[in-house]
Scaffold this active site. Sequence first.
Site, short mmCIF file in Angstrom:
data_model
loop_
_atom_site.label_atom_id
_atom_site.label_comp_id
_atom_site.label_asym_id
_atom_site.label_seq_id
_atom_site.Cartn_x
_atom_site.Cartn_y
_atom_site.Cartn_z
N GLU A 161 0.84 -1.16 0.09
CA GLU A 161 0.03 -0.07 0.08
C GLU A 161 0.92 1.25 -0.14
O GLU A 161 0.66 2.20 0.76
CB GLU A 161 -0.84 0.03 1.23
CG GLU A 161 -2.18 -1.01 1.29
CD GLU A 161 -3.06 -1.09 2.24
OE1 GLU A 161 -4.13 -1.64 2.19
OE2 GLU A 161 -2.64 -0.21 3.34
N GLU A 320 -6.55 -7.66 -0.74
CA GLU A 320 -7.01 -7.45 0.60
C GLU A 320 -8.52 -7.16 0.62
O GLU A 320 -9.01 -6.30 -0.21
CB GLU A 320 -6.50 -6.36 1.42
CG GLU A 320 -5.04 -6.74 2.13
CD GLU A 320 -4.46 -5.61 3.00
OE1 GLU A 320 -5.26 -4.94 3.47
OE2 GLU A 320 -3.25 -5.39 2.85
#
Length: 693
Positions: A161, A320
């Site tokens: 991320e 995710e």
Amino acid sequence: MSTRRTYRWPQPLDGQRQRLWYGGDYNPDQWPEEIWDDDIRLMRKAKVNLVSLGIFSWAKIETSDGVFDFDWLDRIVGKLGKAGIAVDMASATASPPMWLTQKHPEVLWRDERGDICWPGARQHWRPTSPVFREYALRLCRQMAEHFKDNPYVVSWHVSNEYGCHNRFDYSDDAMCAFQKWCKARYGTIEAVNDAWGTSFWAQRMNDFSEIIPPRFIGEGNFMNPGKLLDFKRFSSDALKDFYKAERDTLAQITPDKPLTTNFMVSTGGTPLDYDDWGDEVDFVSNDHYFVPGEQHLDELAWSASLVDGIARKKPWFLMENSTGAVNWRPVNYRKEPGQTVRDALAHVAMGADAVCYFQWRQSRAGAEKFHSAMVPHAGENSQIFRDVCELGDDLRKLSEAGLEGTELKKSSVAIVFDYQSEWATEHSANPTQKVRHFTEPLDWFRAFADLGITADMVPMRSDWDTYEVAVLPCVYLLSEVDSNRIRRYVSNGGKLFVTYYTGISDEHDHVWLGGYPGSIRDVVGVRSEEFTPMGDDFPGALDHLNLSNGAVAHDLADWITSTSPDATVLAAYQAEERTGMNDVPAIVVNPFGTGKCVYVGCKLGRDGLRLSLPQALDEMGVGYPREADAGHVLRVERKSEDGRRTFLFYFNRGDDDVKVEFEGEIVVSSLVQSETRNTASISPNGVLIVKGQ
């Protein structure tokens, strides 16, 4: 424009057939080793076939400067692989260990006031630090050398991320890198001065050394918008360059393993230009967390469709999502019954060939201990784990039916998303703070869904001009190149929707002159002289405008003072004379070449768009489902390249049971009651998946 990397997908372990990947982030280093065997037992029960390892394990792998310990990682990789579970191995560089930041505090990023972001959370590093790069790439080399011949590692998960917490850095390292970036982009300081409009407020610069990041300038002051826009571009590029350095280090040693990094595409997920980043991964991955409330499914489908657009309709990886509540909202709502399975299958419908969660086992300690997981605190005997097992079985059925490798069928409608227009509309010196680019595409996606049309979300750089219908919703920045592209599209027969706040400025955020929208007034057939912001911050403020078609505008409207001779006004405002908005055109259709353009000059929201779209589509000659209940079901189709395999997904969008008619074989059903061989009733949060005949 950069060249997109060749698409490569993680391949199954030896002796296994390709099927949809299923699993999640696994953090065995949080648990004693006696738990590991039970984890693997439960993974097999749930039909998990892949886990991501080592994402935040730098301190466990490199225990002190230059001292590496792979023993624990080798043991768990071996256990997983022998159980038939593949590994998506992280570079482990997402967060530096304490020994590194204490030895080299200069790697820590600084905020706009110059304050240091100290260790204690994660991603507390600056991408422009040569010291941090040296340590991170050393770890990448060690990881790649150690696992290059491991048959159980099927892909690389590079960092994690990017930009989630370190999007902006205002350090001296960043300043030097920003100066180099500006020189590479513009060539001369005179070109920078022109792009940033530095003649305003005496900001003219004589040399690149005078360029500084947009550091704190005092409360209530206004930063140069051209500089702000370029600093956002630079920040995305700085992180991308760091990612590429990690990627290339890993790829040089392990050229056979595909590489990715997880994006954060959602309605508010715009820290980086993910479409630009999409060129740099072997396969696109995304992290998505549900938005609770009535827009839950629609926002998820919107986001997943945009990921599909970034992936250019190649299968992508849901890296995710959550089985239930997250831990980082003010109120962390749980999912309703059925939503865990439904949400995952909605991502699959929109092109995902992998479903993974954060995380496998819910943590006992740490900042995310109340973030849901595949194995919750309640353990195996829990509804969440039963849902995890149900989903694993559903994905197995879809794999056996041949879903993997099929792609999301192209819609007739493209809704354009532009990261840089979002960045420009975030600035504080705009006509209103109530209007941003990112909210408008979701309203259009939902309004089309209400009419029974599942639109494609596509980035500005993509092939939106090959669709029958395209929507430019608050695309604030339009370069001359993009303006000419729009002109060609409509002139050649395209059917285009353009909204307020589109084409206001060029790529440098210089306003197009002569009236709004400056660069494409001939296409839209209107000329607006002023914005009409709306609010409720003082008594008697204009807080809405009624339209003659029954819709209601909020937040912003254009004061359209003229239309082209061939244009037709579809709706006008009905307002008090004192406002100057009575009978002003609100929605206008204009022929241009062999195509047509509908201009929507105000923010209507989902409800106003749903009410206005039928007449506009009729004027354009565009067909759409006429059934009153067409919008009760979100219908999505995936198909193989040769057209021999088709899969139809039906999702209930509402709070009541809905009936659907279908042709084909039911592959998966959740919260569905079959009524006859070709009809079924889908309950709220339910999904039906049918393989076409």
